[in-house]
Design a protein around this motif. Structure first.
Motif, PDB file in Angstrom:
ATOM      1  N   MET A 141       0.847  -1.178   0.000  1.00  0.00           N
ATOM      2  CA  MET A 141       0.000   0.000   0.000  1.00  0.00           C
ATOM      3  C   MET A 141       0.886   1.232   0.000  1.00  0.00           C
ATOM      4  O   MET A 141       1.857   1.288   0.756  1.00  0.00           O
ATOM      5  CB  MET A 141      -0.924   0.020   1.223  1.00  0.00           C
ATOM      6  CG  MET A 141      -1.963  -1.087   1.203  1.00  0.00           C
ATOM      7  SD  MET A 141      -3.078  -0.996  -0.219  1.00  0.00           S
ATOM      8  CE  MET A 141      -4.029   0.467   0.178  1.00  0.00           C
ATOM      9  N   PRO A 142       0.612   2.232  -0.823  1.00  0.00           N
ATOM     10  CA  PRO A 142       1.488   3.395  -0.920  1.00  0.00           C
ATOM     11  C   PRO A 142       1.339   4.310   0.282  1.00  0.00           C
ATOM     12  O   PRO A 142       0.290   4.318   0.936  1.00  0.00           O
ATOM     13  CB  PRO A 142       0.981   4.105  -2.186  1.00  0.00           C
ATOM     14  CG  PRO A 142      -0.466   3.746  -2.232  1.00  0.00           C
ATOM     15  CD  PRO A 142      -0.557   2.350  -1.690  1.00  0.00           C
ATOM     16  N   PRO A 143       2.377   5.069   0.608  1.00  0.00           N
ATOM     17  CA  PRO A 143       2.231   6.050   1.669  1.00  0.00           C
ATOM     18  C   PRO A 143       1.167   7.068   1.284  1.00  0.00           C
ATOM     19  O   PRO A 143       1.036   7.428   0.115  1.00  0.00           O
ATOM     20  CB  PRO A 143       3.633   6.706   1.748  1.00  0.00           C
ATOM     21  CG  PRO A 143       4.284   6.386   0.450  1.00  0.00           C
ATOM     22  CD  PRO A 143       3.711   5.092  -0.010  1.00  0.00           C
ATOM     23  N   PRO A 144       0.359   7.543   2.247  1.00  0.00           N
ATOM     24  CA  PRO A 144      -0.758   8.442   1.919  1.00  0.00           C
ATOM     25  C   PRO A 144      -0.341   9.680   1.154  1.00  0.00           C
ATOM     26  O   PRO A 144      -1.089  10.194   0.344  1.00  0.00           O
ATOM     27  CB  PRO A 144      -1.324   8.798   3.302  1.00  0.00           C
ATOM     28  CG  PRO A 144      -0.902   7.678   4.189  1.00  0.00           C
ATOM     29  CD  PRO A 144       0.423   7.210   3.663  1.00  0.00           C
TER      30      PRO A 144
ATOM     31  N   PHE B  39      -6.811   1.238 -16.193  1.00  0.00           N
ATOM     32  CA  PHE B  39      -6.559  -0.159 -16.516  1.00  0.00           C
ATOM     33  C   PHE B  39      -5.073  -0.481 -16.598  1.00  0.00           C
ATOM     34  O   PHE B  39      -4.631  -1.554 -16.170  1.00  0.00           O
ATOM     35  CB  PHE B  39      -7.241  -0.531 -17.832  1.00  0.00           C
ATOM     36  CG  PHE B  39      -7.008  -1.959 -18.208  1.00  0.00           C
ATOM     37  CD1 PHE B  39      -7.636  -2.980 -17.528  1.00  0.00           C
ATOM     38  CD2 PHE B  39      -6.121  -2.285 -19.227  1.00  0.00           C
ATOM     39  CE1 PHE B  39      -7.404  -4.313 -17.857  1.00  0.00           C
ATOM     40  CE2 PHE B  39      -5.884  -3.613 -19.566  1.00  0.00           C
ATOM     41  CZ  PHE B  39      -6.533  -4.628 -18.881  1.00  0.00           C
ATOM     42  N   ALA B  40      -4.261   0.420 -17.153  1.00  0.00           N
ATOM     43  CA  ALA B  40      -2.823   0.148 -17.274  1.00  0.00           C
ATOM     44  C   ALA B  40      -2.185  -0.081 -15.911  1.00  0.00           C
ATOM     45  O   ALA B  40      -1.269  -0.903 -15.768  1.00  0.00           O
ATOM     46  CB  ALA B  40      -2.129   1.302 -17.992  1.00  0.00           C
ATOM     47  N   PHE B  41      -2.678   0.624 -14.888  1.00  0.00           N
ATOM     48  CA  PHE B  41      -2.120   0.461 -13.545  1.00  0.00           C
ATOM     49  C   PHE B  41      -2.531  -0.883 -12.947  1.00  0.00           C
ATOM     50  O   PHE B  41      -1.735  -1.554 -12.285  1.00  0.00           O
ATOM     51  CB  PHE B  41      -2.565   1.622 -12.657  1.00  0.00           C
ATOM     52  CG  PHE B  41      -2.273   2.971 -13.255  1.00  0.00           C
ATOM     53  CD1 PHE B  41      -0.982   3.456 -13.305  1.00  0.00           C
ATOM     54  CD2 PHE B  41      -3.289   3.750 -13.798  1.00  0.00           C
ATOM     55  CE1 PHE B  41      -0.690   4.685 -13.879  1.00  0.00           C
ATOM     56  CE2 PHE B  41      -3.023   4.981 -14.366  1.00  0.00           C
ATOM     57  CZ  PHE B  41      -1.714   5.447 -14.411  1.00  0.00           C
ATOM     58  N   ALA B  42      -3.788  -1.289 -13.196  1.00  0.00           N
ATOM     59  CA  ALA B  42      -4.247  -2.592 -12.725  1.00  0.00           C
ATOM     60  C   ALA B  42      -3.489  -3.718 -13.415  1.00  0.00           C
ATOM     61  O   ALA B  42      -3.122  -4.725 -12.793  1.00  0.00           O
ATOM     62  CB  ALA B  42      -5.749  -2.732 -12.959  1.00  0.00           C
ATOM     63  N   GLU B  43      -3.252  -3.556 -14.713  1.00  0.00           N
ATOM     64  CA  GLU B  43      -2.530  -4.575 -15.472  1.00  0.00           C
ATOM     65  C   GLU B  43      -1.086  -4.684 -14.991  1.00  0.00           C
ATOM     66  O   GLU B  43      -0.541  -5.789 -14.874  1.00  0.00           O
ATOM     67  CB  GLU B  43      -2.574  -4.242 -16.961  1.00  0.00           C
ATOM     68  CG  GLU B  43      -2.021  -5.343 -17.838  1.00  0.00           C
ATOM     69  CD  GLU B  43      -2.074  -4.993 -19.320  1.00  0.00           C
ATOM     70  OE1 GLU B  43      -2.254  -5.913 -20.119  1.00  0.00           O
ATOM     71  OE2 GLU B  43      -1.916  -3.802 -19.660  1.00  0.00           O
ATOM     72  N   CYS B  44      -0.469  -3.559 -14.703  1.00  0.00           N
ATOM     73  CA  CYS B  44       0.908  -3.576 -14.194  1.00  0.00           C
ATOM     74  C   CYS B  44       0.965  -4.287 -12.850  1.00  0.00           C
ATOM     75  O   CYS B  44       1.860  -5.104 -12.598  1.00  0.00           O
ATOM     76  CB  CYS B  44       1.436  -2.148 -14.070  1.00  0.00           C
ATOM     77  SG  CYS B  44       3.112  -2.040 -13.391  1.00  0.00           S
ATOM     78  N   PHE B  45       0.012  -4.002 -11.970  1.00  0.00           N
ATOM     79  CA  PHE B  45      -0.025  -4.651 -10.659  1.00  0.00           C
ATOM     80  C   PHE B  45      -0.142  -6.160 -10.825  1.00  0.00           C
ATOM     81  O   PHE B  45       0.576  -6.934 -10.174  1.00  0.00           O
ATOM     82  CB  PHE B  45      -1.201  -4.111  -9.841  1.00  0.00           C
ATOM     83  CG  PHE B  45      -1.280  -4.660  -8.447  1.00  0.00           C
ATOM     84  CD1 PHE B  45      -0.558  -4.101  -7.415  1.00  0.00           C
ATOM     85  CD2 PHE B  45      -2.095  -5.751  -8.169  1.00  0.00           C
ATOM     86  CE1 PHE B  45      -0.627  -4.607  -6.127  1.00  0.00           C
ATOM     87  CE2 PHE B  45      -2.175  -6.275  -6.889  1.00  0.00           C
ATOM     88  CZ  PHE B  45      -1.443  -5.698  -5.866  1.00  0.00           C
TER      89      PHE B  45
ATOM     90  N   ALA C   4      -0.008 -10.610  -0.015  1.00  0.00           N
ATOM     91  CA  ALA C   4      -0.138  -9.164   0.194  1.00  0.00           C
ATOM     92  C   ALA C   4      -0.988  -8.538  -0.904  1.00  0.00           C
ATOM     93  O   ALA C   4      -1.763  -7.605  -0.657  1.00  0.00           O
ATOM     94  CB  ALA C   4       1.251  -8.518   0.215  1.00  0.00           C
ATOM     95  N   ALA C   5      -0.883  -9.058  -2.124  1.00  0.00           N
ATOM     96  CA  ALA C   5      -1.692  -8.542  -3.229  1.00  0.00           C
ATOM     97  C   ALA C   5      -3.182  -8.785  -2.977  1.00  0.00           C
ATOM     98  O   ALA C   5      -4.013  -7.890  -3.180  1.00  0.00           O
ATOM     99  CB  ALA C   5      -1.268  -9.204  -4.536  1.00  0.00           C
TER     100      ALA C   5
END
Length: 270
Positions: free
Chosen positions: A31-34, A179-185, A198-199
């Motif tokens: 999870m990214p820092p806020p 979508f590109a961010f979801a695909e990268c994840f 963790a995912a």
């Protein structure tokens, strides 16, 4: 449009989970820092401002082929070839390494920007979707780079992805916005960069939030597409049951296809 988003693994080289040889990021990256969200959005805005236009009309301008182009453009061109699978990954990585070694204007920051473009730029995504290609070859090329070059790009790509996927959205938004961010994840899960447990925790947490549900369910659909067998054998059954119950509790009609796809892919019972 959801049918376009899942089921695009067309390459025979990506039909099985890869060996766990690339290492995994610490769970603190899940999870990214806020405070990162604003910075990540600004970074993506700068990238997109540098390359405006619709993918169908402008990709030819981005894909420079003439001699003596800047190193940053050469690096992008190589990753475009990787993404479209018009050049072998070994040749792509060899070309990138040569550019980095021989061109004084080839910096690590340019390499990172080239990967950010190949992974996230709207035009690059449009070309991949149109040609039924996924982001897997690009991430595979990243995993073939020298470890010192990999880390910065992996860190940056994961932080940008999670920051964008945590942006509140309406359930009926245009999924191509993220979508590109979801695909990268999902690809990072496939290559063992993000631990599967963790995912799942991250995606379930997003699905539980109505204003982040659309991103969470899209992430889970893509991760199921790429990693279902590994998830079913490696993730704790109690955690999988929690994920199943959360997915089965969803009632939004916009998510009907996603739910059917995820349930079918995991072999879950209603």
């Amino acid at each position: 449009h959801n049918g376009v988003l899942y089921g695009r693994v067309a390459s025979p080289g990506f039909d099985a989970p890869p060996p766990a040889s690339y290492g995994a990021m610490p769970q603190s990256y899940v999870m990214p820092p806020p405070s990162y969200e604003v910075g990540a959005a600004s970074s993506m805005s700068r990238i997109n401002q540098q390359q405006p236009g619709n993918h169908g009309a402008t990709i030819a301008h981005k894909y420079e082929t003439q001699a003596a182009v800047p190193a940053s453009v050469e690096l992008r061109n190589e990753l475009i070839e990787a993404g479209l699978e018009t050049k072998s990954l070994e040749d792509v990585v060899a070309s990138i390494n040569m550019i980095m070694e021989r061109r004084p204007d080839a910096t690590e920051s340019f390499l990172a920007e080239a990967f950010m473009y190949a992974l996230f730029d709207g035009d690059a995504l449009g070309v991949r979707v149109d040609s039924q290609r996924t982001v897997l070859p690009i991430v595979d090329a990243l995993c073939m780079m020298a470890p010192t070059l990999q880390k910065n790009v992996k860190d940056q790509a994961l932080q940008v992805s999670l920051a964008q996927l945590n942006v509140p959205r309406f359930i009926d938004c245009n999924r191509l916005e993220f979508f590109a961010f979801a695909e990268c994840f999902a690809a990072f899960c496939f290559f063992n960069i993000v631990p599967l447990s963790a995912a799942i925790k991250t995606m379930v947490a997003l699905i539980r939030q109505p204003n982040k549900r659309i991103a969470g369910i899209t992430m889970l659909g893509k991760t199921a597409e790429l990693c279902a067998e590994s998830i079913l054998t490696q993730v704790d059954p109690a955690q999988l049951e929690e994920a199943r119950l959360v997915v089965m509790s969803l009632r939004e009609p916009e998510l009907h296809y996603d739910i059917e796809y995820i349930v079918s892919t995991f072999g879950w019972k209603s």
